[in-house]
Design a protein around this motif. Sequence first.
Motif, PDB file in Angstrom:
ATOM      1  N   LYS A   1     -33.664   9.337  23.278  1.00  0.00           N
ATOM      2  CA  LYS A   1     -33.215   8.319  22.332  1.00  0.00           C
ATOM      3  C   LYS A   1     -33.758   6.937  22.673  1.00  0.00           C
ATOM      4  CE  LYS A   1     -28.866  10.486  20.930  1.00  0.00           C
ATOM      5  NZ  LYS A   1     -27.397  10.327  20.865  1.00  0.00           N
ATOM      6  N   TRP A   2     -33.992   6.697  23.934  1.00  0.00           N
ATOM      7  CA  TRP A   2     -34.538   5.413  24.374  1.00  0.00           C
ATOM      8  C   TRP A   2     -35.520   5.662  25.500  1.00  0.00           C
ATOM      9  CZ3 TRP A   2     -34.868   3.005  29.069  1.00  0.00           C
ATOM     10  CH2 TRP A   2     -35.322   1.672  29.052  1.00  0.00           C
ATOM     11  N   LEU A   3     -36.605   4.888  25.508  1.00  0.00           N
ATOM     12  CA  LEU A   3     -37.629   5.050  26.538  1.00  0.00           C
ATOM     13  C   LEU A   3     -38.129   3.680  26.983  1.00  0.00           C
ATOM     14  CD1 LEU A   3     -39.550   7.991  24.859  1.00  0.00           C
ATOM     15  CD2 LEU A   3     -38.408   8.125  27.088  1.00  0.00           C
ATOM     16  N   PRO A   4     -38.426   3.506  28.273  1.00  0.00           N
ATOM     17  CA  PRO A   4     -38.982   2.239  28.772  1.00  0.00           C
ATOM     18  C   PRO A   4     -40.459   2.119  28.393  1.00  0.00           C
ATOM     19  CG  PRO A   4     -38.786   3.802  30.572  1.00  0.00           C
ATOM     20  CD  PRO A   4     -38.183   4.472  29.371  1.00  0.00           C
TER      21      PRO A   4
ATOM     22  N   ILE B   1     -48.811   6.869  19.220  1.00  0.00           N
ATOM     23  CA  ILE B   1     -48.496   6.950  17.788  1.00  0.00           C
ATOM     24  C   ILE B   1     -47.405   5.911  17.514  1.00  0.00           C
ATOM     25  CG2 ILE B   1     -47.731   8.407  15.883  1.00  0.00           C
ATOM     26  CD1 ILE B   1     -48.553  10.849  17.499  1.00  0.00           C
ATOM     27  N   THR B   2     -47.692   4.953  16.658  1.00  0.00           N
ATOM     28  CA  THR B   2     -46.813   3.809  16.469  1.00  0.00           C
ATOM     29  C   THR B   2     -46.631   3.492  14.998  1.00  0.00           C
ATOM     30  OG1 THR B   2     -46.598   1.420  16.895  1.00  0.00           O
ATOM     31  CG2 THR B   2     -48.818   2.303  16.745  1.00  0.00           C
ATOM     32  N   GLN B   3     -45.535   2.783  14.693  1.00  0.00           N
ATOM     33  CA  GLN B   3     -45.327   2.294  13.339  1.00  0.00           C
ATOM     34  C   GLN B   3     -46.116   1.021  13.081  1.00  0.00           C
ATOM     35  OE1 GLN B   3     -43.698   1.230  15.799  1.00  0.00           O
ATOM     36  NE2 GLN B   3     -42.472  -0.576  15.363  1.00  0.00           N
ATOM     37  N   GLY B   4     -46.733   0.467  14.113  1.00  0.00           N
ATOM     38  CA  GLY B   4     -47.542  -0.737  13.940  1.00  0.00           C
ATOM     39  C   GLY B   4     -46.773  -2.024  14.116  1.00  0.00           C
ATOM     40  N   GLY B   5     -45.580  -1.977  14.735  1.00  0.00           N
ATOM     41  CA  GLY B   5     -44.861  -3.205  15.027  1.00  0.00           C
ATOM     42  C   GLY B   5     -45.660  -4.083  15.977  1.00  0.00           C
ATOM     43  N   LEU B   6     -45.548  -5.387  15.824  1.00  0.00           N
ATOM     44  CA  LEU B   6     -46.383  -6.305  16.590  1.00  0.00           C
ATOM     45  C   LEU B   6     -46.153  -6.188  18.089  1.00  0.00           C
ATOM     46  CD1 LEU B   6     -48.471  -8.550  16.674  1.00  0.00           C
ATOM     47  CD2 LEU B   6     -46.616 -10.203  16.337  1.00  0.00           C
TER      48      LEU B   6
ATOM     49  N   SER C   1     -43.557   6.662  19.211  1.00  0.00           N
ATOM     50  CA  SER C   1     -42.361   5.873  18.934  1.00  0.00           C
ATOM     51  C   SER C   1     -42.571   5.055  17.670  1.00  0.00           C
ATOM     52  CB  SER C   1     -42.038   4.932  20.102  1.00  0.00           C
ATOM     53  OG  SER C   1     -40.983   4.041  19.741  1.00  0.00           O
ATOM     54  N   LEU C   2     -41.577   5.044  16.797  1.00  0.00           N
ATOM     55  CA  LEU C   2     -41.631   4.241  15.577  1.00  0.00           C
ATOM     56  C   LEU C   2     -40.826   2.950  15.726  1.00  0.00           C
ATOM     57  CD1 LEU C   2     -41.381   7.014  12.832  1.00  0.00           C
ATOM     58  CD2 LEU C   2     -43.418   5.955  13.820  1.00  0.00           C
ATOM     59  N   GLY C   3     -40.547   2.546  16.979  1.00  0.00           N
ATOM     60  CA  GLY C   3     -39.924   1.256  17.224  1.00  0.00           C
ATOM     61  C   GLY C   3     -38.413   1.286  17.117  1.00  0.00           C
ATOM     62  N   SER C   4     -37.834   0.080  17.066  1.00  0.00           N
ATOM     63  CA  SER C   4     -36.377  -0.042  17.085  1.00  0.00           C
ATOM     64  C   SER C   4     -35.751  -0.093  15.699  1.00  0.00           C
ATOM     65  CB  SER C   4     -35.981  -1.303  17.862  1.00  0.00           C
ATOM     66  OG  SER C   4     -36.588  -2.455  17.293  1.00  0.00           O
ATOM     67  N   ASN C   5     -36.557  -0.289  14.660  1.00  0.00           N
ATOM     68  CA  ASN C   5     -36.005  -0.401  13.305  1.00  0.00           C
ATOM     69  C   ASN C   5     -36.279   0.831  12.448  1.00  0.00           C
ATOM     70  OD1 ASN C   5     -34.880  -3.018  13.613  1.00  0.00           O
ATOM     71  ND2 ASN C   5     -36.899  -3.927  13.366  1.00  0.00           N
ATOM     72  N   VAL C   6     -37.473   1.385  12.524  1.00  0.00           N
ATOM     73  CA  VAL C   6     -37.804   2.615  11.793  1.00  0.00           C
ATOM     74  C   VAL C   6     -37.381   3.802  12.658  1.00  0.00           C
ATOM     75  CG1 VAL C   6     -39.627   3.979  10.727  1.00  0.00           C
ATOM     76  CG2 VAL C   6     -39.756   1.471  10.670  1.00  0.00           C
ATOM     77  N   MET C   7     -36.589   4.683  12.113  1.00  0.00           N
ATOM     78  CA  MET C   7     -36.047   5.811  12.871  1.00  0.00           C
ATOM     79  C   MET C   7     -36.809   7.093  12.551  1.00  0.00           C
ATOM     80  SD  MET C   7     -33.626   4.366  14.552  1.00  0.00           S
ATOM     81  CE  MET C   7     -32.673   2.844  14.508  1.00  0.00           C
ATOM     82  N   SER C   8     -37.297   7.765  13.591  1.00  0.00           N
ATOM     83  CA  SER C   8     -37.987   9.044  13.388  1.00  0.00           C
ATOM     84  C   SER C   8     -37.076  10.069  12.716  1.00  0.00           C
ATOM     85  CB  SER C   8     -38.475   9.599  14.728  1.00  0.00           C
ATOM     86  OG  SER C   8     -39.448   8.765  15.302  1.00  0.00           O
TER      87      SER C   8
ATOM     88  N   LEU D   1     -44.498  12.685  24.383  1.00  0.00           N
ATOM     89  CA  LEU D   1     -43.230  12.031  24.672  1.00  0.00           C
ATOM     90  C   LEU D   1     -42.806  11.249  23.432  1.00  0.00           C
ATOM     91  CD1 LEU D   1     -41.036  11.357  26.756  1.00  0.00           C
ATOM     92  CD2 LEU D   1     -42.467   9.442  27.514  1.00  0.00           C
ATOM     93  N   TRP D   2     -41.662  11.604  22.851  1.00  0.00           N
ATOM     94  CA  TRP D   2     -41.278  11.111  21.532  1.00  0.00           C
ATOM     95  C   TRP D   2     -39.918  10.419  21.604  1.00  0.00           C
ATOM     96  CZ3 TRP D   2     -41.539  14.812  16.681  1.00  0.00           C
ATOM     97  CH2 TRP D   2     -41.297  14.082  15.509  1.00  0.00           C
ATOM     98  N   LYS D   3     -39.862   9.157  21.192  1.00  0.00           N
ATOM     99  CA  LYS D   3     -38.580   8.469  21.039  1.00  0.00           C
ATOM    100  C   LYS D   3     -37.950   8.963  19.741  1.00  0.00           C
ATOM    101  CE  LYS D   3     -36.565   4.032  19.826  1.00  0.00           C
ATOM    102  NZ  LYS D   3     -36.254   4.519  18.458  1.00  0.00           N
ATOM    103  N   PHE D   4     -36.922   9.810  19.894  1.00  0.00           N
ATOM    104  CA  PHE D   4     -36.262  10.428  18.747  1.00  0.00           C
ATOM    105  C   PHE D   4     -34.770  10.167  18.862  1.00  0.00           C
ATOM    106  CE2 PHE D   4     -34.675  13.836  16.019  1.00  0.00           C
ATOM    107  CZ  PHE D   4     -35.564  13.765  14.965  1.00  0.00           C
ATOM    108  N   GLU D   5     -34.141   9.748  17.773  1.00  0.00           N
ATOM    109  CA  GLU D   5     -32.806   9.163  17.846  1.00  0.00           C
ATOM    110  C   GLU D   5     -31.657  10.178  17.858  1.00  0.00           C
ATOM    111  OE1 GLU D   5     -35.902   6.606  16.663  1.00  0.00           O
ATOM    112  OE2 GLU D   5     -35.129   8.295  15.459  1.00  0.00           O
ATOM    113  N   ASN D   6     -31.910  11.438  17.542  1.00  0.00           N
ATOM    114  CA  ASN D   6     -30.866  12.459  17.587  1.00  0.00           C
ATOM    115  C   ASN D   6     -30.894  13.189  18.928  1.00  0.00           C
ATOM    116  OD1 ASN D   6     -29.958  11.838  15.054  1.00  0.00           O
ATOM    117  ND2 ASN D   6     -30.973  13.546  14.030  1.00  0.00           N
ATOM    118  N   ASP D   7     -29.774  13.844  19.249  1.00  0.00           N
ATOM    119  CA  ASP D   7     -29.704  14.588  20.512  1.00  0.00           C
ATOM    120  C   ASP D   7     -30.633  15.791  20.504  1.00  0.00           C
ATOM    121  OD1 ASP D   7     -27.764  12.936  21.718  1.00  0.00           O
ATOM    122  OD2 ASP D   7     -26.185  13.909  20.538  1.00  0.00           O
TER     123      ASP D   7
END
Length: 532
Positions: free
Chosen positions: A352-355, A369-374, A303-310, A333-339
């Motif tokens: 598109k969203w994961l807990p 695998i992360t974008q490094g958000g705090l 997941s690349l977080g809520s601001n950076v979109m895969s 398991l990949w948080k990916f924003e497209n259908d």
Amino acid sequence: MRPPVAPPLPLALLTAGALMAAAPAPGARAARILALFPTPSISHQLPFQVVMKELAARGHQVTVISPDPLKEPVANYTDIDLSFSYEILRNVKMADMEGMSGVKQMEVFLPVMHEIADAQLTSPQIQDFLRNNASQGYDLVFLEWLMYQAYFGIVHAVGAPPLVGIVSLGGFAVTYNAIGNPNNPAYNPEILSGNSDRMTFWERLQNTYSSLYLTALWNFKVFPQQETLMRKHFGEAPPSVYETEYNMSLLILNNHWTLEYPRALLPNVLQLTGLHVREETRPLPADLQAWLDGAEQGVVYFSLGSNVMSKDLPPEKLQAILRALARLPQRVLWKFENDELPGRPPNVRVAKWLPQQDILAHPNVRVFITQGGLQSFQEAVYHAVPLLGIPFIGDQPFNVAKMAAAGVGERLPLADLTEDSLLAALRRLLHDPASRERMRRFSGVYREHKARSLETALWWVEYVLRHEGAPHLRAASLRLAWYELLLLDVAAAVALAALAALLLAAFALRRLWRALRPSTAPAHHARLRKDQ
């Protein structure tokens, strides 16, 4: 099962802590608290919401102005919804900023944050609030301490109560400047520099430049723009933003030396951590739970977080990632924003969203695998999941540098990402027991401090309420001019004294030399008389 990372606290201590958290501290009273959190980013808002909900639970009347109202109402908690602000931030593609220097990114964000602040202060929501509530007054104001000095107008409109700054990140150089906290770029890495605390000469030079540039940007661009914006909305009544900027009672940072680096802190600067990280896990959707349970080789979470979109990654990088993931025996398991994700391998599942917190708690998750958000960093460390960081913006390079320096993750810049480099990094993290052991130990230290963070925040906030501010905690450095703070006047005085001493010594030596050297005048006159 993932091994435990910290011993459980004794039941008596947990019970006592719960009772203490449920009631105001001795001497505290129910207060009216206003919170101003302008940034349209849920990762920013989550830690703030935790603190505000706990204050409401202790009987304080809390009003929160933010783009992220609570999904479920809470007693004593009133939301003022500024969610329209997300439309402004969506115009910025964060993925395109990868490789841009931190100070350049700050320049890009400046007009965006200014537009957000102007739109919010103009909005009917805030205008209605000022008309209907400002005259009632408040006992305390929280303000997200970024580029929002125009909001000082609201602070003064509600009676100028004690002010608490709060940041969902660690502190920038200018954040520490605002409260007079020392910040030495020789060994304190600036968040925007992306350095660790083990800097080479060139990194120290870059770090110093970043700190000085950011300070200059704040003083000569941010402050004037925010002063103009405040005057536009609040007229000439409030004091200048320069005055209010340096008048905080307390500064709360949602980062801690456990995930940052040790630094000298004043008593009114709180380093907390993981305020939003839940100790309890929540049930996952049944199909996702079964999918994770059935991963015999383990799971890589991406997941690349809520601001950076895969979905905004360059096509060639996206294809390299897909080819690398297809070669793994693990499930992904990949948080990916497209259908749809064209070319998705059979072992990859997208949503598109994961807990995220509940996924990271699953024992089969072996790498993140992360974008490094705090906030993602904090969640992964709490659950002891090794990290592969691909940083893009803001503090992400700084956080990923810490992951690598602590040996709990690896850094892979997007520019260096290829099918082979990604696969090699993932295989090292998946199969290296030493990295898992380092993360287990790292997590144990982190958990111990995280357990006390919220209680510490509440105690200090109510301390400020009890004493109607905390001017006795203010550093004397805030009263000094810049040349006094840098001891330039002292250095000049010492240099002048030394110069005066040298001149006096030279004059005395010259006089002494003249007095002691043999005189040639009598012999010369005697020769003249003899010649005559």
